[in-house]
Design a protein around this motif. Structure first.
Motif, PDB file in Angstrom:
ATOM      1  N   PHE A 249       0.837  -1.194   0.000  1.00  0.00           N
ATOM      2  CA  PHE A 249       0.000   0.000   0.000  1.00  0.00           C
ATOM      3  C   PHE A 249       0.874   1.248   0.000  1.00  0.00           C
ATOM      4  CE2 PHE A 249      -2.439   3.302   2.255  1.00  0.00           C
ATOM      5  CZ  PHE A 249      -3.566   3.356   1.442  1.00  0.00           C
ATOM      6  N   ALA A 250       0.551   2.176  -0.880  1.00  0.00           N
ATOM      7  CA  ALA A 250       1.339   3.404  -0.996  1.00  0.00           C
ATOM      8  C   ALA A 250       0.823   4.464  -0.029  1.00  0.00           C
ATOM      9  CB  ALA A 250       1.271   3.929  -2.424  1.00  0.00           C
ATOM     10  N   GLY A 251       1.725   5.296   0.427  1.00  0.00           N
ATOM     11  CA  GLY A 251       1.316   6.426   1.246  1.00  0.00           C
ATOM     12  C   GLY A 251       0.995   7.629   0.376  1.00  0.00           C
ATOM     13  N   GLY A 252       0.758   8.753   1.011  1.00  0.00           N
ATOM     14  CA  GLY A 252       0.555   9.998   0.284  1.00  0.00           C
ATOM     15  C   GLY A 252      -0.684  10.007  -0.590  1.00  0.00           C
ATOM     16  N   GLU A 253      -0.619  10.783  -1.665  1.00  0.00           N
ATOM     17  CA  GLU A 253      -1.784  10.959  -2.533  1.00  0.00           C
ATOM     18  C   GLU A 253      -2.194   9.658  -3.211  1.00  0.00           C
ATOM     19  OE1 GLU A 253      -1.291  14.116  -5.307  1.00  0.00           O
ATOM     20  OE2 GLU A 253      -0.920  15.646  -3.777  1.00  0.00           O
ATOM     21  N   ALA A 254      -1.215   8.842  -3.609  1.00  0.00           N
ATOM     22  CA  ALA A 254      -1.550   7.580  -4.275  1.00  0.00           C
ATOM     23  C   ALA A 254      -2.345   6.673  -3.329  1.00  0.00           C
ATOM     24  CB  ALA A 254      -0.282   6.876  -4.739  1.00  0.00           C
ATOM     25  N   GLY A 255      -1.929   6.622  -2.075  1.00  0.00           N
ATOM     26  CA  GLY A 255      -2.645   5.822  -1.096  1.00  0.00           C
ATOM     27  C   GLY A 255      -4.048   6.350  -0.848  1.00  0.00           C
ATOM     28  N   GLU A 256      -4.172   7.677  -0.799  1.00  0.00           N
ATOM     29  CA  GLU A 256      -5.485   8.283  -0.596  1.00  0.00           C
ATOM     30  C   GLU A 256      -6.422   7.973  -1.757  1.00  0.00           C
ATOM     31  OE1 GLU A 256      -4.920  12.426   0.067  1.00  0.00           O
ATOM     32  OE2 GLU A 256      -3.836  12.154   1.959  1.00  0.00           O
ATOM     33  N   ARG A 257      -5.889   8.000  -2.978  1.00  0.00           N
ATOM     34  CA  ARG A 257      -6.718   7.677  -4.145  1.00  0.00           C
ATOM     35  C   ARG A 257      -7.177   6.234  -4.093  1.00  0.00           C
ATOM     36  NH1 ARG A 257      -2.818  10.808  -6.873  1.00  0.00           N
ATOM     37  NH2 ARG A 257      -1.733   8.929  -7.581  1.00  0.00           N
TER      38      ARG A 257
ATOM     39  N   MET B 285      -7.528   4.308  -1.412  1.00  0.00           N
ATOM     40  CA  MET B 285      -8.507   4.130  -0.340  1.00  0.00           C
ATOM     41  C   MET B 285      -9.855   4.702  -0.728  1.00  0.00           C
ATOM     42  SD  MET B 285      -7.473   2.246   2.033  1.00  0.00           S
ATOM     43  CE  MET B 285      -9.015   2.488   2.909  1.00  0.00           C
ATOM     44  N   ALA B 286      -9.850   5.803  -1.430  1.00  0.00           N
ATOM     45  CA  ALA B 286     -11.118   6.402  -1.856  1.00  0.00           C
ATOM     46  C   ALA B 286     -11.882   5.440  -2.769  1.00  0.00           C
ATOM     47  CB  ALA B 286     -10.864   7.730  -2.567  1.00  0.00           C
ATOM     48  N   LYS B 287     -11.168   4.811  -3.691  1.00  0.00           N
ATOM     49  CA  LYS B 287     -11.824   3.861  -4.599  1.00  0.00           C
ATOM     50  C   LYS B 287     -12.333   2.638  -3.841  1.00  0.00           C
ATOM     51  CE  LYS B 287      -8.524   3.397  -7.751  1.00  0.00           C
ATOM     52  NZ  LYS B 287      -7.898   2.937  -9.024  1.00  0.00           N
ATOM     53  N   ARG B 288     -11.512   2.124  -2.943  1.00  0.00           N
ATOM     54  CA  ARG B 288     -11.930   0.930  -2.204  1.00  0.00           C
ATOM     55  C   ARG B 288     -13.081   1.251  -1.238  1.00  0.00           C
ATOM     56  NH1 ARG B 288      -8.752  -3.057  -3.766  1.00  0.00           N
ATOM     57  NH2 ARG B 288      -6.519  -2.736  -4.195  1.00  0.00           N
ATOM     58  N   ASN B 289     -13.021   2.404  -0.596  1.00  0.00           N
ATOM     59  CA  ASN B 289     -14.092   2.789   0.321  1.00  0.00           C
ATOM     60  C   ASN B 289     -15.408   3.013  -0.408  1.00  0.00           C
ATOM     61  OD1 ASN B 289     -12.637   2.616   2.717  1.00  0.00           O
ATOM     62  ND2 ASN B 289     -11.915   4.731   2.591  1.00  0.00           N
ATOM     63  N   ALA B 290     -15.332   3.519  -1.630  1.00  0.00           N
ATOM     64  CA  ALA B 290     -16.551   3.700  -2.416  1.00  0.00           C
ATOM     65  C   ALA B 290     -17.210   2.350  -2.709  1.00  0.00           C
ATOM     66  CB  ALA B 290     -16.230   4.430  -3.723  1.00  0.00           C
TER      67      ALA B 290
ATOM     68  N   VAL C 185      -5.494  -3.822   1.575  1.00  0.00           N
ATOM     69  CA  VAL C 185      -4.917  -2.587   2.118  1.00  0.00           C
ATOM     70  C   VAL C 185      -3.652  -2.900   2.929  1.00  0.00           C
ATOM     71  CG1 VAL C 185      -5.307  -0.678   3.724  1.00  0.00           C
ATOM     72  CG2 VAL C 185      -7.092  -1.330   2.082  1.00  0.00           C
ATOM     73  N   ASN C 186      -3.659  -4.044   3.605  1.00  0.00           N
ATOM     74  CA  ASN C 186      -2.511  -4.440   4.441  1.00  0.00           C
ATOM     75  C   ASN C 186      -1.592  -5.445   3.731  1.00  0.00           C
ATOM     76  OD1 ASN C 186      -3.197  -2.992   6.984  1.00  0.00           O
ATOM     77  ND2 ASN C 186      -5.035  -4.252   6.853  1.00  0.00           N
ATOM     78  N   ARG C 187      -1.646  -5.473   2.439  1.00  0.00           N
ATOM     79  CA  ARG C 187      -0.909  -6.466   1.649  1.00  0.00           C
ATOM     80  C   ARG C 187       0.599  -6.353   1.848  1.00  0.00           C
ATOM     81  NH1 ARG C 187      -3.032  -2.378  -1.740  1.00  0.00           N
ATOM     82  NH2 ARG C 187      -1.434  -1.170  -2.822  1.00  0.00           N
ATOM     83  N   PRO C 188       1.295  -7.485   1.810  1.00  0.00           N
ATOM     84  CA  PRO C 188       2.765  -7.435   1.884  1.00  0.00           C
ATOM     85  C   PRO C 188       3.360  -6.954   0.562  1.00  0.00           C
ATOM     86  CG  PRO C 188       1.999  -9.703   1.649  1.00  0.00           C
ATOM     87  CD  PRO C 188       0.776  -8.858   1.815  1.00  0.00           C
TER      88      PRO C 188
END
Length: 240
Positions: free
Chosen positions: A95-103, A105-110, A166-169
């Protein structure tokens, strides 16, 4: 002449054996086959453990999407059991941090919110434009098959799988150590797991072959079953 390895198919997020239906039918003529069911596993490691526990000692594995990440974990934990590896429409980074991670999470949360409030069938319909080629959105047979398949999962299982992703190795360290015949396959128009990531996997895995399926999105085994089956059959026949 040694027996060919058992072929273990690993489904992706919200998918079951139906995603591999055509490939199972064709490749069962070459060897014994099985399709993993991860149950309610909420981590990639647990999914790999469940898949391995039900499989023979010597296996070839084909993983689609999330199933590709499970395949990497199997290779990491039990490389001596893996005779061949096929990675379809997948990725390898954590899982990436920053803006890439936020994008992400937004898709997965939707997706999670639609599944929670309207059900898994509605989630599948909502997700459809992101996972198949645009030209196939009017293909009622294909879209109905995907909706029916994903509709069989519960919200709880879907949420557990999202948690696992989200917690993938990070599978980056695994790539350079892969020594078995490896096929990397991707739909050219896959926007969920883009082709560029598959080129990176091909470059990192010694001797890997890349197959690009034309006019195809993320759901390659169902969108273009004949092409995917042919590529897998060619790969599998190299194992023996």
């Amino acid at each position: 002449m040694p027996r060919p390895p058992h072929l273990l198919f690993l489904p992706g997020l919200a998918c079951d054996a139906d995603v591999w239906q055509d490939q199972v039918r064709a490749l069962s003529k070459l060897t014994t086959v099985g399709v993993a069911d991860y149950g309610a596993s909420d981590s990639i490691t647990k999914m790999a453990e469940v898949a391995l526990s039900a499989a023979p000692e010597r296996i070839a594995i084909a993983g689609h999407s999330m199933g590709g990440r499970v395949a990497f974990e199997i290779v990491r934990t039990a490389p001596e059991r893996v005779a061949g590896l096929a990675l379809l429409d997948t990725a390898y980074r954590s899982f990436a941090g920053g803006e890439a991670g936020e994008r992400e999470m937004a898709k997965r949360n939707a997706l999670l919110e639609v599944a929670r409030t309207k059900g898994m069938r509605a989630m599948a319909g909502f997700w459809m434009p992101g996972i198949i080629h645009p030209d196939r959105l009017s293909d009622a047979t294909l879209t109905a098959a995907i909706v029916e398949m994903m509709g069989r999962k519960t919200y709880e299982i879907f949420a557990a799988q999202i948690k696992a992703l989200v917690n993938r190795p990070d599978a980056t360290p695994v790539l350079a150590g892969i020594r078995c015949p490896t096929l990397v396959l991707c739909g050219r128009e896959d926007t969920w797991s883009p082709l560029a990531q598959h080129r990176e996997i091909e470059a990192a895995v010694q001797g890997a072959d890349l197959a690009v399926v034309e006019n195809c999105g993320h759901m390659a085994p169902m969108e273009r079953p004949a092409e995917v089956t042919a590529a897998l059959a060619t790969w599998f026949q190299t194992l023996s």
